[in-house]
Design a protein around this motif. Structure first.
Motif, PDB file in Angstrom:
ATOM      1  N   GLN A 202     -80.635  56.997  80.702  1.00 34.71           N
ATOM      2  CA  GLN A 202     -80.534  56.912  81.931  1.00 34.71           C
ATOM      3  C   GLN A 202     -80.730  55.384  82.251  1.00 34.71           C
ATOM      4  N   HIS A 203     -80.435  54.442  81.261  1.00 33.42           N
ATOM      5  CA  HIS A 203     -80.533  53.052  81.468  1.00 33.42           C
ATOM      6  C   HIS A 203     -79.318  52.316  81.296  1.00 33.42           C
ATOM      7  N   VAL A 205     -77.850  48.942  80.388  1.00 33.83           N
ATOM      8  CA  VAL A 205     -77.973  47.973  79.072  1.00 33.83           C
ATOM      9  C   VAL A 205     -76.990  46.714  79.359  1.00 33.83           C
ATOM     10  N   PHE A 214     -82.524  46.180  80.607  1.00 29.65           N
ATOM     11  CA  PHE A 214     -82.573  47.653  80.930  1.00 29.65           C
ATOM     12  C   PHE A 214     -82.915  48.049  82.335  1.00 29.65           C
ATOM     13  N   TYR A 215     -82.033  48.715  82.910  1.00 25.42           N
ATOM     14  CA  TYR A 215     -82.142  49.199  84.424  1.00 25.42           C
ATOM     15  C   TYR A 215     -82.203  50.605  84.226  1.00 25.42           C
ATOM     16  N   ASP A 216     -83.389  51.201  84.585  1.00 34.08           N
ATOM     17  CA  ASP A 216     -83.521  52.630  84.812  1.00 34.08           C
ATOM     18  C   ASP A 216     -83.145  53.141  86.083  1.00 34.08           C
ATOM     19  N   THR A 217     -81.923  53.771  86.070  1.00 41.17           N
ATOM     20  CA  THR A 217     -81.277  54.444  87.120  1.00 41.17           C
ATOM     21  C   THR A 217     -82.209  55.472  87.829  1.00 41.17           C
ATOM     22  N   GLN A 222     -86.460  47.722  86.150  1.00 40.62           N
ATOM     23  CA  GLN A 222     -85.746  46.899  85.372  1.00 40.62           C
ATOM     24  C   GLN A 222     -86.632  46.033  84.411  1.00 40.62           C
TER      25      GLN A 222
END
Length: 227
Positions: A202-203, A205, A214-217, A222
């Motif tokens: 779900q990230h 990168v 690393f952004y968590d959607t 982040q």
């Protein structure tokens, strides 16, 4: 003044030029507090009440809604294309584009930035963009939807990835746009990439300015690490 709209949804069962009188089939009825309403080609109907837009299906069941702050008034909508809905606000001289989930496709479009300060009406165009009428110049002006990305896309690399049943379109100056596998827009992630990116679970990168991000959607959070 409070307006009550009684909507009776009917189905046309015959054409007036074929028979003397058209025939209609009653489907449902809804009493709604609203300023006005309209319908789209998919037999949905939409009601507007000040700052809120609500979509109902052909069975009068509420499906989706979109709202702004209390100070924001929806003056006009165009649902000719239910996948690219126009919402216009005269006070802000601003247009918002929504997808079929009633989620914004882009940031609000301010006509002040294009030197049109008194836009009084907007509508969809069969060519894919939209028309505006500027009151002070008495001009009709056509806007192409692609024009809002052209400058950014010309000066940067556009990247495309498919992962986890989604398609990710990365435009460095804009962000990463998410689509479903049918090509319908979902949302824009505020991720300003420089070169490339990967999707891991779900990230999102990506590397930028000496850091790995690393952004968590799902959580919209982040994290970053120095390299």
């Amino acid at each position: 003044m409070i307006n009550w709209v009684s909507i009776i949804f009917i189905f046309l069962n015959g054409l007036p030029f074929i028979k003397n009188e058209p025939h209609f089939q009653y489907i449902c009825e809804k009493n709604i507090h609203a300023s006005y309403f309209t319908t789209d080609p998919l037999n949905n109907f939409y009601i507007v009440d000040k700052n809120e837009l609500v979509r109902f299906n052909h069975n009068c069941k509420e499906e989706k809604s979109y709202s702004q702050s209390a100070a924001y008034t929806i003056h006009a909508i165009d649902v000719t294309d239910p996948f690219k809905i126009l919402i216009f606000n005269k006070d802000y001289n601003q247009l918002v584009l929504l997808n079929n989930q009633l989620a914004p496709i882009t940031d609000p479009i301010s006509f002040d930035n294009y030197n049109y300060y008194t836009v009084s009406a907007v509508c969809r165009s069969s060519k894919g963009g939209f028309w505006i009428f500027d009151q002070s110049t008495l001009q009709l002006v056509y806007f192409s939807l692609g024009s809002f990305f052209e400058d950014d896309m010309k000066t940067s690399t556009v990247l495309l990835r498919e992962k986890n049943d989604y398609i990710y379109l990365g435009i460095p100056a804009v962000g990463i746009l998410m689509f479903d596998l049918y090509g319908s827009y979902i949302k824009t992630l505020p991720v300003k990439i420089e070169y490339d990116f990967q999707v891991v679970n779900q990230h999102i990168v990506y590397y930028k300015s000496g850091q790995l991000f690393f952004y968590d959607t799902q959580r919209f959070e982040q994290k970053s690490f120095e390299l």
